[in-house]
Enzyme design. Structure first.
Site, PDB file in Angstrom:
ATOM      1  N   CYS A 145      32.295  20.453  -9.130  1.00  0.00           N
ATOM      2  CA  CYS A 145      33.252  19.428  -8.353  1.00  0.00           C
ATOM      3  C   CYS A 145      33.862  18.676  -9.663  1.00  0.00           C
ATOM      4  CB  CYS A 145      32.536  18.361  -7.615  1.00  0.00           C
ATOM      5  SG  CYS A 145      31.524  17.283  -8.320  1.00  0.00           S
ATOM      6  N   HIS A 186      32.938   8.807  -5.500  1.00  0.00           N
ATOM      7  CA  HIS A 186      32.358   8.234  -6.877  1.00  0.00           C
ATOM      8  C   HIS A 186      33.923   8.517  -7.629  1.00  0.00           C
ATOM      9  CE1 HIS A 186      32.077  12.878  -5.908  1.00  0.00           C
ATOM     10  NE2 HIS A 186      32.437  12.926  -7.326  1.00  0.00           N
TER      11      HIS A 186
END
Length: 623
Positions: free
Chosen positions: A383, A542
């Site tokens: 990711c 995040h």
């Protein structure tokens, strides 16, 4: 000869062929990403040098620095990056500078040597000190280690590698001159064509063949020596074969290269196409030799060196009445080179496109109702930052593989750190192109939903028949800590805008001392780039990878919205803010991933009014 002997010889031949192809692919990996720079240099050269299309003394000054410095440095950086990541690329470029300085020929071969050497040196150092650098000293160690190792490899390149490549140039020059003097003109292509591929074409043409041609032309009015190196036929055959039989980026780039090479006379443009598949040296040598033989039989020659070596320059330097014989030699050499190159390129495509071939076989098996198999030792979930969605997805996949009894390692990392030799990479569809750039030879699987994506199910089916009852290799096993506090679990919140929810969960991380205030902006930036929704009503916002400097320590916070909030086309009920300074948070992410595997647990987490239920689900000992 018995069967065992034949089988052994076939195995050796196959292994040798695979090693040659692997070497060719590695060279291709260094050169092909920089083809655009080669074309830019070729256009500038063809346009502005004194014998170019629109001569310009001022603009032609770009030609020398680009081929001496820019192109080798790009190759060195790319080669270093392939071996040792970004740090490897930097050291590869520094090492390449060592071979550039002190010689008067383009150092492409030196770059192809020193780039990977520099990347390997820094990679081995990083592996040796991994986990041993005291906290707070990472940047200091990284910077000084790169500086020291860069110095050492640059000195090695300057003192050792550069002189070796320069000596190779001198040997080739001597060999060509001796062969020409002995009367074996067609055989001179055995040295001239490989010498050209090593970017020694100018040295041979202007240092050996040009003077010989001038001497002969002064008495005969023409000379075949002017045609030995400048014949565009062998290179044209190679490019035509790629255009006709190759696939993907190489096929698409071939037409432009043909224009630059054949019409512009910049032969260097086709050299990378040979380097990516070294067996094609046979094609250019045979093409060159057949062309020289044709020139010799028909008595072809030019009045001076054609510069650049385009078909137009050849015609301009052809004496009156000699056009047919010159064109005949070019056509013959093009045809021979094309036919031989076509054979090898078609064979290489069968190897280089194994991913497409495997996929086709799987489709056939699927239509027939059969299961196909896939042998792989490691699966990479990637990711943007490598600490949120990929960690949870990796845990879920690891659990499924363990239930199937498959001993396959599953790791999660940032997309920019995917190793070049990765076997199988899984990413969100928005990151797949970046992942392919990092590992072009890997199989890539694009997903939309980190929990229930059909591509994951298809992968599991492919892996089904490869059974191994040993345990799965875990990414990390960490002790329980206070990464997730009960005070940071907020339940029964009213629906709000997505950005407001992200700011709320980010502020909890700030107030708890996990991150600096600037981390909230990084979370919003990450969401703007690519949604952190991972499926089943869960999002894990995040910060972007660059925001790791704003993280003080690993921490998490959980927000529950029973009525849901809008995340684009999806609805989120559980929002989990993450800040990962190391691997400590992976234990909780593992539990979260496992919790969301069970639909009953998902419904409970969406609606519970008991903080302890969520805390217990997320913080029990990792599986």
């Amino acid at each position: 000869m018995n069967v065992d002997t034949v089988t052994k010889e076939n195995h050796v031949n196959k292994s040798t062929q695979e090693r040659i192809q692997g070497f060719g692919r590695f060279l291709s990996g260094m050169v092909m990403p920089n083809i655009g720079a080669f074309i830019a240099w070729g256009l500038i050269t063809a346009l502005f040098i004194p014998t170019g299309w629109i001569p310009n003394e001022n603009l032609s000054e770009l030609v020398g620095p680009m081929i001496i410095y820019l192109l080798p440095l790009l190759i060195g950086y790319t080669g270093g990056k392939m071996v040792g990541g970004i740090r490897g690329g930097v050291i590869g470029a520094v090492a390449t500078m060592g071979v550039i300085v002190g010689v008067d020929i383009p150092m492409f071969i030196g770059a192809m040597l020193m780039g990977p050497i520099g990347g390997y040196a820094i990679k081995k150092f990083d592996e040796a000190v991994e986990g041993k650098v005291p906290a707070g000293f990472e940047m200091l160690v990284n910077n000084f280690s790169a500086g020291i190792i860069g110095t050492l490899v640059a000195l090695l390149a300057y003192l050792a590698i550069g002189p070796v490549v320069q000596g190779l140039n001198d040997v080739l020059k001597t060999g060509v001159e001796a062969m020409v003097n002995a009367g074996f003109l067609p055989l001179s292509s055995l040295l001239i064509e490989p010498g050209k591929i090593l970017f020694l074409n100018n040295a041979m043409n202007h240092g050996v063949l040009g003077p010989l041609g001038m001497q002969e032309a002064s008495s005969l009015g023409k000379s075949i020596f002017f045609l030995l190196e400048t014949n565009p036929g062998p290179g044209l055959g190679i490019l035509l074969a790629y255009w006709t039989f190759a696939k993907g980026m190489v096929k698409q780039s071939a037409p432009g290269a043909i224009i630059i090479h054949f019409l512009g006379g910049i032969h260097e443009i086709y050299f990378p196409y040979v380097l990516m598949n070294p067996i094609l040296l046979v094609a250019v040598m045979a093409g060159g030799a057949s062309g020289v033989l044709t020139f010799s039989i028909l008595g072809a020659g030019l009045v001076a060196t054609p510069s650049p070596g385009s078909i137009f320059a050849l015609m301009a330097m052809t004496p009156r009445g000699g056009y047919f014989v010159v064109l005949a030699g070019v056509i013959v050499s093009t045809t021979v080179s094309f036919l031989i190159a076509a054979y090898f390129i078609k064979r290489s495509n069968n190897k280089l496109d194994e991913g497409e071939f495997t996929e086709a076989k799987e489709k056939v098996a699927e239509f027939k109702g059969k299961k196909s198999t896939l042998i792989v030792s490691k699966i990479i979930f990637a990711c943007d930052a490598g600490m949120g969605s990929s960690a949870m997805a990796a845990t879920g996949l690891r659990s499924k593989l363990k239930e199937m009894g498959l001993n396959i390692q599953v790791v999660n990392i940032p997309v920019n750190e995917i190793p070049h030799d990765a076997e199988l990479v899984i990413t969100h569809e928005g990151l797949t192109n970046r992942a392919k750039g990092m590992a072009p030879n890997a199989e890539h699987i694009s997903i939309k939903d980190y929990f229930n994506d059909p591509e994951i199910d298809r992968l599991m089916t492919r892996l089904q028949s490869k059974t191994d009852l040993s345990n799965i290799v875990e990414v990390s096993e960490v002790e329980e800590n206070k990464i997730l506090r009960k005070s940071n679990i907020k339940l029964n919140l009213k629906s709000m805008e997505k950005d407001e929810a992200i700011k709320m969960v980010g502020q909890l991380l700030v107030d708890s001392g996990y991150v600096d205030a600037g981390y909230i902006d990084a979370m919003l930036e990450r969401e703007a780039q690519l949604s952190t929704y991972i499926g089943k009503g869960v999002a894990i916002p995040h910060g972007v990878g660059a925001a790791k400097s704003k993280i003080k320590k690993s921490g998490m916070a959980v927000l529950q919205f029973p009525e849901g909030i809008s995340f684009g086309e999806e609805t989120v009920y559980i929002l989990i803010g993450i800040a990962g300074a190391g691997n400590e948070h992976l234990s909780i992410l593992s539990n979260i991933a496992c919790a969301f595997e069970d639909d009953d647990d998902v419904e409970m987490l969406k609606s519970t009014k008991n903080v302890d239920e969520i805390y217990h689900k997320f913080t029990v000992e990792a599986i």
